[in-house]
Design a protein around this motif. Structure first.
Motif, PDB file in Angstrom:
ATOM      1  N   PRO A   1      26.620  33.535  35.901  1.00 53.04           N
ATOM      2  CA  PRO A   1      26.847  34.813  36.599  1.00 53.04           C
ATOM      3  C   PRO A   1      26.576  36.042  35.744  1.00 53.04           C
ATOM      4  O   PRO A   1      25.983  37.014  36.234  1.00 53.04           O
TER       5      PRO A   1
ATOM      6  N   ARG B   1      22.730  36.416  35.464  1.00 55.36           N
ATOM      7  CA  ARG B   1      22.114  36.847  36.723  1.00 55.36           C
ATOM      8  C   ARG B   1      22.434  38.297  37.048  1.00 55.36           C
ATOM      9  O   ARG B   1      21.552  39.066  37.450  1.00 55.36           O
ATOM     10  N   LEU B   2      23.699  38.695  36.899  1.00 59.49           N
ATOM     11  CA  LEU B   2      24.091  40.040  37.304  1.00 59.49           C
ATOM     12  C   LEU B   2      23.647  41.089  36.296  1.00 59.49           C
ATOM     13  O   LEU B   2      23.442  42.246  36.663  1.00 59.49           O
TER      14      LEU B   2
ATOM     15  N   GLY C   1      29.638  40.554  36.804  1.00 59.28           N
ATOM     16  CA  GLY C   1      29.270  39.291  36.174  1.00 59.28           C
ATOM     17  C   GLY C   1      30.345  38.788  35.233  1.00 59.28           C
ATOM     18  O   GLY C   1      30.636  37.584  35.183  1.00 59.28           O
TER      19      GLY C   1
ATOM     20  N   GLY D   1      21.455  44.004  37.699  1.00 61.71           N
ATOM     21  CA  GLY D   1      21.874  45.386  37.493  1.00 61.71           C
ATOM     22  C   GLY D   1      20.792  46.242  36.872  1.00 61.71           C
ATOM     23  O   GLY D   1      20.576  47.399  37.280  1.00 61.71           O
TER      24      GLY D   1
ATOM     25  N   THR E   1      27.619  46.437  37.684  1.00 66.36           N
ATOM     26  CA  THR E   1      27.132  45.115  38.071  1.00 66.36           C
ATOM     27  C   THR E   1      27.389  44.095  36.974  1.00 66.36           C
ATOM     28  O   THR E   1      27.755  42.950  37.246  1.00 66.36           O
TER      29      THR E   1
END
Length: 294
Positions: free
Chosen positions: A175, A178-179, A221, A183, A217
């Protein structure tokens, strides 16, 4: 109508291939297991230090420090009060030491995931090739059953804290990667063009524009990484990781309903504290950025 047999490897050949791979992995662990243990030894030292600090320090001081941390993140007395009440109940029902071990485990795993995950996310945001290469790996990490992560780390490190940390980090790191990538990619193009117009270099744009705007963002995460670390606590208890997961595992093996529910609720309480605090901090960051950029 006869069905056509699907071409496949014979059972003997498949068994031989599996045995060859297993044998090669065992040889690797015998040859490099001690070296890898020495490399990861600082992680064990850090985890033991934090765990002992939380357990040996008087509970009043620990609770005050955790309440202060929750206040700094959330700036909400409701969240602070709920956190203090939850921790008091955890202590009253005799789960304080296990909870402190779990908090230490989650803290170390989250720290490692953030230190590793944010640079990888930045790399993916700045390189489409890296993004295309790493995304399938993240997909595999998120869909692979969590128990599978325990097999190679136990074969290399045996039972204990270090293999637990490695398994939790592998499970919880996707996570934040990815974030972070998402972002940075979502930063408006006109903001980047304005930064370029003022002569900002690529590093300056990343440091002064992209990362600050992507911070809410990224915090989302971090929030998800913490939640997934807590979710992995019970699984990690199978390889000797101390904390709230061990009583839950004991309750499953011995059918102790009350023990399992109480420790499960303690995990839920810690998850809610972390979740509400980090979410509130992310919302504060979002409002600040909206105020700054009009």
């Amino acid at each position: 109508m006869d069905l056509i047999d699907f071409p496949s490897m014979s059972r003997g050949d498949l068994r031989g291939l599996r045995m060859a791979i297993d044998s090669g992995f065992r040889d690797f662990t015998r040859a490099y297991g001690e070296t890898l243990e020495n490399i990861f030894h600082p992680i064990q030292v850090l985890l033991v230090f934090i765990e002992n600090l939380l357990i040996d320090t008087p509970w009043v001081i620990v609770m005050a420090a955790l309440a202060a941390l929750v206040w700094l993140l959330s700036r909400s007395w409701k969240i602070v009060l709920g956190s203090v009440i939850s921790l008091c109940l955890i202590g009253y029902f005799g789960m304080w030491d296990d909870t402190m071990s779990t908090i230490a485990m989650v803290a170390v795993c989250t720290l490692i995931a953030v230190v590793l995950g944010i640079p990888i996310g930045i790399l993916m945001a700045r390189s489409d090739r890296a993004n295309a290469l790493i995304t399938p790996i993240l997909d595999m990490m998120q869909t692979m059953p969590s128990f599978v992560y325990l097999i190679p780390v136990v074969m290399i490190f045996g039972l204990g804290k270090v293999p637990g940390v490695i398994a939790v980090v592998i499970y919880a790191i996707p996570p934040i990667i990815r974030l972070t990538n998402l972002g940075i990619r979502q930063v408006p193009a006109d903001v980047l063009e304005a930064a370029e117009a003022f002569g900002s270099s690529g590093g300056q744009k990343l440091r002064d524009v992209q990362l600050p705007l992507a911070l809410p963002t990224i915090m989302a995460g971090v929030n998800q990484t913490i939640m997934m670390s807590l979710a992995m606590v019970v699984v990690a208890s199978m390889i000797g990781v101390k904390g709230l997961g061990q009583p839950v595992l004991q309750a499953i093996n011995n059918q102790y309903f009350t023990l399992g529910v109480m420790n499960g609720l303690a995990i839920v309480a810690i998850a809610i504290i972390f979740d509400r605090s980090t979410q509130a901090y992310g919302k504060r960051l979002q409002k600040h950025l909206e105020a700054v950029h009009g």
